[in-house]
Design a protein around this motif. Structure first.
Motif, short mmCIF file in Angstrom:
data_model
loop_
_atom_site.label_atom_id
_atom_site.label_comp_id
_atom_site.label_asym_id
_atom_site.label_seq_id
_atom_site.Cartn_x
_atom_site.Cartn_y
_atom_site.Cartn_z
N ALA A 10 63.91 16.56 76.38
CA ALA A 10 62.72 15.71 76.45
C ALA A 10 62.70 14.84 75.21
O ALA A 10 63.13 15.26 74.13
CB ALA A 10 61.46 16.57 76.50
N ALA A 14 57.11 14.05 73.44
CA ALA A 14 56.72 14.19 74.85
C ALA A 14 55.76 15.37 74.98
O ALA A 14 55.91 16.39 74.32
CB ALA A 14 57.95 14.41 75.71
N MET A 15 54.74 15.23 75.80
CA MET A 15 53.79 16.32 76.05
C MET A 15 53.22 16.16 77.45
O MET A 15 53.31 15.10 78.04
CB MET A 15 52.69 16.36 75.00
CG MET A 15 51.81 15.13 74.94
SD MET A 15 50.43 15.23 73.79
CE MET A 15 51.03 16.12 72.43
N PRO A 16 52.63 17.21 77.99
CA PRO A 16 52.06 17.13 79.34
C PRO A 16 50.93 16.11 79.40
O PRO A 16 50.28 15.85 78.38
CB PRO A 16 51.52 18.53 79.59
CG PRO A 16 51.98 19.39 78.48
CD PRO A 16 52.48 18.52 77.39
N PRO A 17 50.68 15.55 80.58
CA PRO A 17 49.55 14.63 80.71
C PRO A 17 48.26 15.33 80.31
O PRO A 17 48.03 16.47 80.68
CB PRO A 17 49.52 14.26 82.19
CG PRO A 17 50.82 14.71 82.76
CD PRO A 17 51.38 15.73 81.85
N PHE A 20 48.18 19.14 75.23
CA PHE A 20 48.50 20.55 75.26
C PHE A 20 47.35 21.32 74.63
O PHE A 20 46.90 20.99 73.54
CB PHE A 20 49.80 20.81 74.49
CG PHE A 20 50.19 22.26 74.47
CD1 PHE A 20 50.74 22.85 75.59
CD2 PHE A 20 50.02 23.02 73.34
CE1 PHE A 20 51.10 24.18 75.59
CE2 PHE A 20 50.37 24.36 73.32
CZ PHE A 20 50.92 24.94 74.45
N GLU A 21 46.85 22.34 75.33
CA GLU A 21 45.74 23.13 74.82
C GLU A 21 46.26 24.49 74.38
O GLU A 21 46.85 25.21 75.16
CB GLU A 21 44.68 23.32 75.90
CG GLU A 21 44.08 22.02 76.40
CD GLU A 21 43.11 22.24 77.56
OE1 GLU A 21 42.95 23.38 78.00
OE2 GLU A 21 42.54 21.26 78.01
#
Length: 130
Positions: A10, A14-17, A20-21
């Motif tokens: 990645a 890059a991180m999730p839509p 990130f929690e």
């Protein structure tokens, strides 16, 4: 770019839509997600909204929907027990019939062997077949 675990790489950053929690830990409490109200936590939220703790909610469930589910389960188990007993009785009956068939098959083979020996004796003695 950073190395991926098993499915590739990645791009850096890059991180999730939605981001990130990270789970939040409170002293003396179990690990809770900041996204409470989804999945299994939803049940606890409903119980808390009704002013009940988890044990009270479960007690209520046992006398309402839980009682229905339990009755269905017990009926299904009884039906399964009856079907297994029926299958066992049928298998015993089939096994008994198989024993009878095997006995008749042995008697038939013995009769055929007896007739074959009689025919050989008649041919060897120059006589006629019985």
């Amino acid at each position: 770019m950073s190395a991926g675990i098993a499915i590739g790489q990645a791009p850096d950053g890059a991180m999730p839509p939605g981001g990130f929690e990270m789970p939040v830990r409170t002293p003396g409490d179990k690990m809770r997600s900041p996204a409470a109200g989804r999945g299994l936590g939803e049940r606890e939220d409903r119980a808390a909204a009704a002013g009940m703790d988890r044990n009270e909610a479960f007690s209520m469930f046992k006398v309402t929907r839980g009682a229905e589910v339990n009755a269905e389960l017990l009926a299904a188990k009884e039906q399964q027990r009856l079907l297994r007993a029926q299958a066992k009785a049928t298998a015993e009956r089939v096994n008994g019939l198989k024993v009878d068939i095997d006995a008749e098959t042995r008697a038939l083979e013995a009769k055929r062997d007896e007739r074959a020996r009689a025919a050989q004796r008649a041919v060897a003695g120059g006589g006629t077949l019985p």
